[in-house]
Design a protein around this motif. Structure first.
Motif, PDB file in Angstrom:
ATOM      1  N   PRO A  15       0.808  -1.220   0.000  1.00 47.30           N
ATOM      2  CA  PRO A  15       0.000   0.000   0.000  1.00 47.30           C
ATOM      3  C   PRO A  15       0.842   1.272   0.000  1.00 47.30           C
ATOM      4  O   PRO A  15       0.479   2.262  -0.650  1.00 47.30           O
ATOM      5  N   GLN A  24     -12.415  -1.135  -4.016  1.00 47.29           N
ATOM      6  CA  GLN A  24     -11.475  -1.921  -3.205  1.00 47.29           C
ATOM      7  C   GLN A  24     -12.225  -2.783  -2.188  1.00 47.29           C
ATOM      8  O   GLN A  24     -11.860  -3.941  -1.961  1.00 47.29           O
ATOM      9  N   TRP A  83      -5.819  -2.274  -4.913  1.00 44.00           N
ATOM     10  CA  TRP A  83      -4.975  -1.238  -4.325  1.00 44.00           C
ATOM     11  C   TRP A  83      -5.402   0.175  -4.715  1.00 44.00           C
ATOM     12  O   TRP A  83      -4.734   1.143  -4.350  1.00 44.00           O
ATOM     13  N   TYR A 101      -5.476   3.318  -2.257  1.00 40.39           N
ATOM     14  CA  TYR A 101      -4.184   3.848  -1.842  1.00 40.39           C
ATOM     15  C   TYR A 101      -3.610   4.783  -2.912  1.00 40.39           C
ATOM     16  O   TYR A 101      -3.029   5.818  -2.591  1.00 40.39           O
ATOM     17  N   SER A 144      -3.619  -9.650   2.646  1.00 38.54           N
ATOM     18  CA  SER A 144      -3.784  -8.197   2.749  1.00 38.54           C
ATOM     19  C   SER A 144      -5.206  -7.737   2.467  1.00 38.54           C
ATOM     20  O   SER A 144      -5.584  -6.625   2.855  1.00 38.54           O
ATOM     21  N   PHE A 147      -6.846  -3.183   5.945  1.00 40.01           N
ATOM     22  CA  PHE A 147      -7.099  -1.914   5.263  1.00 40.01           C
ATOM     23  C   PHE A 147      -7.085  -0.751   6.253  1.00 40.01           C
ATOM     24  O   PHE A 147      -6.485   0.296   5.994  1.00 40.01           O
ATOM     25  N   THR A 205      -3.391  -0.213   7.341  1.00 38.66           N
ATOM     26  CA  THR A 205      -2.521   0.328   6.290  1.00 38.66           C
ATOM     27  C   THR A 205      -2.965   1.721   5.845  1.00 38.66           C
ATOM     28  O   THR A 205      -2.123   2.557   5.511  1.00 38.66           O
ATOM     29  N   ALA A 206      -4.281   1.982   5.841  1.00 37.89           N
ATOM     30  CA  ALA A 206      -4.751   3.325   5.509  1.00 37.89           C
ATOM     31  C   ALA A 206      -4.236   4.325   6.539  1.00 37.89           C
ATOM     32  O   ALA A 206      -3.817   5.442   6.186  1.00 37.89           O
TER      33      ALA A 206
END
Length: 354
Positions: free
Chosen positions: A55, A163, A196, A199, A254, A260, A263-264
């Motif tokens: 990401p 996503q 993805w 991102y 992932s 999510f 990672t966001a």
């Protein structure tokens, strides 16, 4: 773009490439330890922590491209020619090296894979899906740029919805809740740009929108909350899935909502404050910047290095896992430096050149 911001983005790339190598070192090491042992549990936690890697690469790509073409005329042929010359020579060179090693020298047998999949889907090795995926973004970037300039919020919502749809299909397929009649494993998911897309658009947003100090502080607080909450949510979900399925790939993948959220949070925080990485490291930041600028070559070659090292190093304890990581990183960076000198080829997506 100011040089400090450029160096900050290189630092994000460096963190991401270390995380990619960490993911693959952990992946090779899992089966050396009994399930649920302290070492096995630690590797599982590390695997989840490292999930920010791809990401971050995708978000930085969106950031750099949007920064470069925010006010410059966009010519698709020139843009795409630069992408081809920047990425494909190294991709084909190392794909050939990996293909030769894994097909002719590596002791394990391999099934026949169609040539078009090897070339266009990165099937030479499991990590090379990234090149196919990022080229999908290159092809679609003019469309993204048009809609971003005209319908920014709508594009961001569309990216998020797409996503999440991919994540839903992934959960239904991999957790065997619904049979779609086609394979949708982690490799099929990862090679698809829709996995993805949020991102990438998020990177574009942070490149082209300048937030007030108050809004920046608020976003930082939100991102930190996402990081912390997402991390614990991610771990609980991972153990839940492993207890239910017994499959590590399904449990660690992932394409899950908790991943999510985590990672966001990471992407938002570091895109807003990426200059803080170098400020924190002080004089050592120049090494991180260097690693970031060599990240694409390191990404391409590290699995080959990892396999060769594993022929001479048997992982039996956590110290050897760390040693495997250090050796793989060191040799991969050395190869990247030699490659740069031989080919005189720039690092992956240097911010100066977009």
């Amino acid at each position: 773009m100011p040089a400090s911001r450029d160096e900050g983005l290189d630092s994000i790339r460096a963190l991401a490439i270390f995380a990619v190598i960490g993911l693959h070192v952990v992946g090779f090491s899992f089966y050396s330890f009994p399930k649920y042992s302290p070492s096995w549990n630690l590797l599982l936690v590390l695997d989840q922590i490292f999930r920010f890697a791809v990401p971050s690469f995708v978000a930085v790509s969106g950031y750099v491209l949007a920064s470069k073409y925010a006010h410059n005329a966009f010519v698709f042929t020139v843009f795409f020619k630069k992408r081809i010359l920047r990425v494909l020579p190294l991709y084909f060179f190392f794909s050939f090296a990996i293909f030769y090693y894994t097909r002719f020298l590596y002791p394990e047998p391999h099934g026949a894979i169609p040539l078009w999949k090897i070339i266009f889907l990165g099937k030479t090795d499991y990590h090379l899906y990234f090149v196919s995926m990022i080229f999908q973004f290159y092809l679609l970037f003019p469309l993204f740029l048009f809609f971003f300039n005209k319908f920014r919020k709508a594009l961001l919502v569309f990216a998020l919805v797409l996503q999440m749809i991919v994540y839903l299909i992934s959960a239904l397929a991999m957790e065997k809740i619904f049979d779609f009649g086609f394979v949708f494993g982690d490799q099929q998911q990862y090679v698809f740009f829709g996995t993805w897309i949020f991102y990438f658009v998020l990177g574009m947003l942070f490149a082209k929108v300048r937030f007030s100090d108050d809004k920046t502080a608020k976003l930082v607080r939100i991102s930190v909350f996402f990081l912390i909450f997402g991390f614990f949510f991610m771990l609980v979900d991972t153990y839940r899935l492993f207890l239910a399925t017994g499959d590590l790939i399904t449990s660690l993948r992932s394409t899950r909502l908790p991943v999510f959220i985590y990672t966001a949070g990471f992407v938002i925080l570091f895109l807003l404050k990426h200059e803080l990485i170098n400020r924190f490291l002080g004089r050592f930041s120049k090494w991180l910047i260097y690693f970031g600028r060599e990240s694409f070559t390191v990404y391409l070659v590290h699995t080959l290095v990892l396999r060769i090292v594993l022929l001479n190093l048997v992982v039996k304890n956590l110290f050897q896992v760390i040693l495997l990581f250090v050796i793989t990183v060191s040799i991969s960076i050395l190869i990247a430096e030699l490659t740069r000198r031989i080919f005189e080829f720039p690092g992956f997506l240097k911010s100066k050149n977009g």
